[in-house]
Design a protein around this motif. Structure first.
Motif, PDB file in Angstrom:
ATOM      1  N   ALA A  28       0.814  -1.212   0.000  1.00  0.00           N
ATOM      2  CA  ALA A  28       0.000   0.000   0.000  1.00  0.00           C
ATOM      3  C   ALA A  28       0.851   1.268   0.000  1.00  0.00           C
ATOM      4  O   ALA A  28       0.314   2.375   0.091  1.00  0.00           O
ATOM      5  CB  ALA A  28      -0.925   0.000   1.214  1.00  0.00           C
ATOM      6  N   GLY A  29       2.172   1.106  -0.106  1.00  0.00           N
ATOM      7  CA  GLY A  29       3.052   2.261  -0.167  1.00  0.00           C
ATOM      8  C   GLY A  29       3.425   2.846   1.176  1.00  0.00           C
ATOM      9  O   GLY A  29       3.929   3.980   1.249  1.00  0.00           O
ATOM     10  N   LEU A  30       3.219   2.077   2.248  1.00  0.00           N
ATOM     11  CA  LEU A  30       3.548   2.555   3.583  1.00  0.00           C
ATOM     12  C   LEU A  30       4.924   2.058   4.015  1.00  0.00           C
ATOM     13  O   LEU A  30       5.347   0.963   3.648  1.00  0.00           O
ATOM     14  CB  LEU A  30       2.508   2.070   4.595  1.00  0.00           C
ATOM     15  CG  LEU A  30       1.066   2.551   4.373  1.00  0.00           C
ATOM     16  CD1 LEU A  30       0.127   1.833   5.338  1.00  0.00           C
ATOM     17  CD2 LEU A  30       0.964   4.059   4.545  1.00  0.00           C
ATOM     18  N   ALA A  31       5.599   2.885   4.812  1.00  0.00           N
ATOM     19  CA  ALA A  31       6.894   2.479   5.358  1.00  0.00           C
ATOM     20  C   ALA A  31       6.733   1.458   6.473  1.00  0.00           C
ATOM     21  O   ALA A  31       7.700   0.757   6.809  1.00  0.00           O
ATOM     22  CB  ALA A  31       7.638   3.703   5.889  1.00  0.00           C
ATOM     23  N   GLY A  32       5.544   1.365   7.046  1.00  0.00           N
ATOM     24  CA  GLY A  32       5.303   0.407   8.108  1.00  0.00           C
ATOM     25  C   GLY A  32       4.009   0.713   8.821  1.00  0.00           C
ATOM     26  O   GLY A  32       3.269   1.628   8.465  1.00  0.00           O
ATOM     27  N   LEU A  33       3.742  -0.093   9.848  1.00  0.00           N
ATOM     28  CA  LEU A  33       2.551   0.061  10.670  1.00  0.00           C
ATOM     29  C   LEU A  33       2.961   0.314  12.109  1.00  0.00           C
ATOM     30  O   LEU A  33       3.911  -0.299  12.624  1.00  0.00           O
ATOM     31  CB  LEU A  33       1.689  -1.198  10.621  1.00  0.00           C
ATOM     32  CG  LEU A  33       1.169  -1.644   9.258  1.00  0.00           C
ATOM     33  CD1 LEU A  33       0.315  -2.903   9.417  1.00  0.00           C
ATOM     34  CD2 LEU A  33       0.366  -0.536   8.600  1.00  0.00           C
ATOM     35  N   LEU A  61       5.776  -2.588  12.724  1.00  0.00           N
ATOM     36  CA  LEU A  61       5.856  -3.605  11.687  1.00  0.00           C
ATOM     37  C   LEU A  61       6.313  -2.964  10.390  1.00  0.00           C
ATOM     38  O   LEU A  61       5.755  -1.952   9.957  1.00  0.00           O
ATOM     39  CB  LEU A  61       4.490  -4.260  11.460  1.00  0.00           C
ATOM     40  CG  LEU A  61       3.861  -5.008  12.630  1.00  0.00           C
ATOM     41  CD1 LEU A  61       2.477  -5.510  12.244  1.00  0.00           C
ATOM     42  CD2 LEU A  61       4.742  -6.165  13.069  1.00  0.00           C
ATOM     43  N   ALA A  62       7.315  -3.547   9.761  1.00  0.00           N
ATOM     44  CA  ALA A  62       7.786  -3.078   8.455  1.00  0.00           C
ATOM     45  C   ALA A  62       8.312  -4.276   7.688  1.00  0.00           C
ATOM     46  O   ALA A  62       8.954  -5.171   8.264  1.00  0.00           O
ATOM     47  CB  ALA A  62       8.877  -2.019   8.613  1.00  0.00           C
ATOM     48  N   ALA A  63       8.050  -4.319   6.390  1.00  0.00           N
ATOM     49  CA  ALA A  63       8.477  -5.436   5.557  1.00  0.00           C
ATOM     50  C   ALA A  63       9.988  -5.598   5.613  1.00  0.00           C
ATOM     51  O   ALA A  63      10.735  -4.618   5.536  1.00  0.00           O
ATOM     52  CB  ALA A  63       8.016  -5.215   4.119  1.00  0.00           C
ATOM     53  N   GLY A  64      10.431  -6.838   5.756  1.00  0.00           N
ATOM     54  CA  GLY A  64      11.858  -7.119   5.785  1.00  0.00           C
ATOM     55  C   GLY A  64      12.516  -6.868   7.123  1.00  0.00           C
ATOM     56  O   GLY A  64      13.736  -7.032   7.250  1.00  0.00           O
ATOM     57  N   GLN A  65      11.754  -6.472   8.139  1.00  0.00           N
ATOM     58  CA  GLN A  65      12.301  -6.214   9.466  1.00  0.00           C
ATOM     59  C   GLN A  65      11.568  -7.046  10.506  1.00  0.00           C
ATOM     60  O   GLN A  65      10.383  -7.352  10.354  1.00  0.00           O
ATOM     61  CB  GLN A  65      12.168  -4.730   9.824  1.00  0.00           C
ATOM     62  CG  GLN A  65      12.881  -3.795   8.869  1.00  0.00           C
ATOM     63  CD  GLN A  65      12.684  -2.339   9.253  1.00  0.00           C
ATOM     64  OE1 GLN A  65      12.396  -2.015  10.401  1.00  0.00           O
ATOM     65  NE2 GLN A  65      12.824  -1.446   8.277  1.00  0.00           N
ATOM     66  N   ASP A  66      12.280  -7.408  11.556  1.00  0.00           N
ATOM     67  CA  ASP A  66      11.637  -8.135  12.645  1.00  0.00           C
ATOM     68  C   ASP A  66      10.654  -7.222  13.368  1.00  0.00           C
ATOM     69  O   ASP A  66      10.931  -6.028  13.562  1.00  0.00           O
ATOM     70  CB  ASP A  66      12.689  -8.636  13.644  1.00  0.00           C
ATOM     71  CG  ASP A  66      13.555  -9.746  13.069  1.00  0.00           C
ATOM     72  OD1 ASP A  66      13.094 -10.416  12.115  1.00  0.00           O
ATOM     73  OD2 ASP A  66      14.678  -9.926  13.564  1.00  0.00           O
TER      74      ASP A  66
END
Length: 375
Positions: A28-33, A61-66
């Motif tokens: 969705a184009g977000l850097a994270g939640l 929460l961010a893609a590619g990160q714990d």
């Protein structure tokens, strides 16, 4: 969330949810939640911190990160015991330290983040001050379908909650109505829902006679009389998942008009249910139910949407309303609850929770939708 619900899901279940949420946010184009205490945090981690605290607790929460949970040190022991804790890195902070600077160091300084709808303004404003280049969108705006599609275990819990609400209705129809206050019947509903396993009761609407024309009437001191039509709408959380059902009953024999209006609503509710199928738009459910009521000449008296999503909260996306073109997907759960409300006279509403299946829909409430006569 109760222990029995937590036991239904493993650390791997929570890890999968967090990974999916992070991936969906990136798409969705977000850097994270950024997830504050509330239903989203419970659903993602199984962790429900103290209900009243001004201290910052935030899941990142961010893609590619714990996944990282920022948590006050005095609450860290409880966070470590959460069902999803094995999938988390905990970063605790002590009173007197700046939790916002520590949190900011974990975030993209110029990123756009989805943030829980119920996050405190105090915390959001402090994060904006620590990261002046960042921006934010509510989770409902950014990822409205985050919790919408339930897995098999969640559907089992939803079905159990629906069955408990059904058992409550089967018992409430046998209690005395005439001569008692609405609030007394509402207390019976609360007691029965809890007897059938609900740890939380969110609403017990008992709207008798002219009060039935107010869809969200709060049960009050009106004494129920013979000849009253009564809208009953009740639900809450059982093992962390929601129930919500409405049935309309009548004290003694109804008039022909009351029977006719009830039959129209029953037909509309059936039409809404029949419109449920994968790929149909949410608005199709609303249109199907609304058409029946409009064709019968009561269109102006159906004054709300046909349905709302339900899961770990009793109202959440998706919504069955005109203009919502989002397609239905197997595993979605929502209400189908058309009504007719005649000001100063009476109202009728019939509601089931429905889940989308591979080839249609399945009701999670199975009590009779006929007009029930009570005493």
């Amino acid at each position: 969330m109760t222990g029995s619900t937590a036991a239904s899901f493993t650390a791997d279940d929570y890890r999968a949810r967090m990974e999916r949420a992070a991936r969906t946010a990136a798409e969705a184009g977000l850097a994270g939640l950024l997830v504050a205490p509330g239903p989203d945090l419970v659903w993602l981690t199984g962790y429900a911190p103290p209900a009243v605290t001004e201290r910052l607790t935030l899941l990142i929460l961010a893609a590619g990160q714990d996944p990282v949970l920022v948590v006050p040190a005095l609450e860290a022991p409880d966070a470590h015991r959460a069902p999803g804790a094995a999938a988390l890195t905990l970063r605790d902070w002590t009173d007197g330290k700046d939790p916002y600077a520590a949190t900011a160091a974990l975030l993209d300084a110029s990123g756009r983040f989805g943030i829980s709808d119920n996050a405190w303004a105090l915390h959001l404003l402090a994060l904006q001050q620590a990261l002046p280049g960042s921006s934010y969108a509510s989770l409902t705006e950014a990822l409205p379908m985050l919790r919408a599609v339930k897995d098999a275990a969640e559907l089992d819990l939803m079905a159990a909650a629906g069955a408990a609400a059904d058992a409550t209705f089967e018992e409430i129809r046998d209690v005395p109505f005439a001569g008692r206050r609405e609030s007394e019947v509402a207390a019976d509903l609360d007691r029965l829902l809890r007897r059938h396993g609900h740890e939380q009761v969110d609403f017990t609407i008992v709207a008798s006679g002219p009060n039935g024309a107010d869809p969200h009437h709060e049960a009050g001191d009106r004494v129920i009389a013979r000849g009253d039509m009564i809208v009953l709408d009740f639900g809450g959380l059982r093992d962390g998942y929601g129930s919500d059902t409405s049935r309309t009953v009548h004290v003694g024999e109804p008039t022909e008009e009351e029977r006719r209006v009830h039959a129209i609503v029953r037909e509309a509710q059936e039409a809404g249910f029949r419109a449920v199928r994968p790929g149909a738009a949410c608005q199709d459910v609303d249109r199907a139910a609304r058409e029946v009521i409009a064709d019968a000449g009561y269109g102006e008296y159906f004054i709300h949407r046909t349905g709302h999503g339900i899961g770990v909260t009793t109202h959440e996306p998706p919504y069955m309303i005109e203009g919502e073109e989002r397609p239905l997907v197997p595993g979605m759960c929502f209400s189908v609850e058309p009504g007719i409300y005649l000001p100063g006279r009476f109202g009728v509403r019939i509601e089931d929770i429905v889940t989308v299946t591979e080839d249609g829909g399945r009701r999670l409430n199975t009590t009779t939708r006929e007009l029930v006569i009570v005493e």
